[in-house]
Design an enzyme around this catalytic site. Structure first.
Site, PDB file in Angstrom:
ATOM      1  N   HIS A 117       0.838  -1.201   0.000  1.00  0.00           N
ATOM      2  CA  HIS A 117       0.000   0.000   0.000  1.00  0.00           C
ATOM      3  C   HIS A 117       0.876   1.255   0.000  1.00  0.00           C
ATOM      4  CE1 HIS A 117      -3.397  -2.634   0.801  1.00  0.00           C
ATOM      5  NE2 HIS A 117      -4.211  -1.600   0.748  1.00  0.00           N
ATOM      6  N   HIS A 163       1.263  -3.515   9.280  1.00  0.00           N
ATOM      7  CA  HIS A 163       2.683  -3.298   8.996  1.00  0.00           C
ATOM      8  C   HIS A 163       3.395  -2.619  10.151  1.00  0.00           C
ATOM      9  CE1 HIS A 163       2.882  -4.503   4.764  1.00  0.00           C
ATOM     10  NE2 HIS A 163       1.707  -3.919   4.598  1.00  0.00           N
TER      11      HIS A 163
END
Length: 211
Positions: A117, A163
């Site tokens: 992303h 993340h």
């Protein structure tokens, strides 16, 4: 010395990332907006939007087709970057990660570095800025909106537990480099992009009619 520095950086990264995630979950705990942001940065969604814009939007300014074409190229190089680097890094996702991402290649997406992303958001932002400077499209307001969207999506990846912080930092750097590469070496010409779009659309229509 290098190994010690890397281990220290990884420990710091895990500690800070967990603190950010824990703070958000305890103080806010509303993950629905984060899930929505996750989808806005999903590669499949971006491919569909870019292809729809390139082939379905009629009589747009030439710079529009060049920008959308560049985004398609950028998405493809972004996918290549992530598919190569993630298995090489083999960094595990945070242990508190809420689960797999829908419509993702799990053999690659199970790894954490870099954040796909983040690479995608940085690449899109870079190419939108390039479009504004070179093709005079989109508007300045949309450029700022894209920057705000990219930053928000990147932050949400840590808050959602997908993340670590350094996954985002590394991903944003790789995505920015990708945008520079595409804009310098693979960028479409605004004057020829509409003709290219018409040719590709004609090929697709003929292929469909033959079936």
């Amino acid at each position: 010395m290098t190994d010690g520095w890397l281990r220290g950086a990884e420990k710091w990264d895990k500690r800070v990332s967990y603190a950010v995630w824990r703070w958000y979950q305890d103080k806010v705990g509303w993950n629905v907006p984060l899930r929505v942001l996750e989808w806005t940065g999903h590669g499949v969604v971006w491919y569909l939007c870019v292809l729809a814009g390139f082939f379905l939007v009629k009589d747009a300014r030439p710079g529009f087709y060049a920008l959308v074409g560049n985004l398609f190229v950028g998405l493809s190089t972004d996918l290549l970057i992530v598919v190569i680097i993630k298995p090489l890094s083999r960094r595990k996702r945070p242990h508190y990660n809420p689960g797999k991402t829908e419509l993702s290649l799990q053999s690659v997406d199970k790894f954490s570095f870099p954040s796909g992303h983040a690479t995608r958001c940085a690449m899109v932002t870079g190419l939108v800025l390039h479009g504004y400077l070179v093709y005079k499209i989109p508007s300045e307001a949309l450029v700022w909106a894209t920057i705000l969207w990219a930053i928000t999506v990147m932050e949400s990846r840590v808050m959602l537990g997908r993340h670590h912080v350094l996954d985002i930092v590394g991903g944003s750097l790789l995505g920015s480099l990708n945008a520079v590469f595409v804009s310098k070496f693979l960028s479409l010409n605004a004057s020829s992009a509409p003709a290219l779009r018409d040719q590709l659309l004609a090929i697709l229509v003929r292929s469909f009619l033959r079936k």
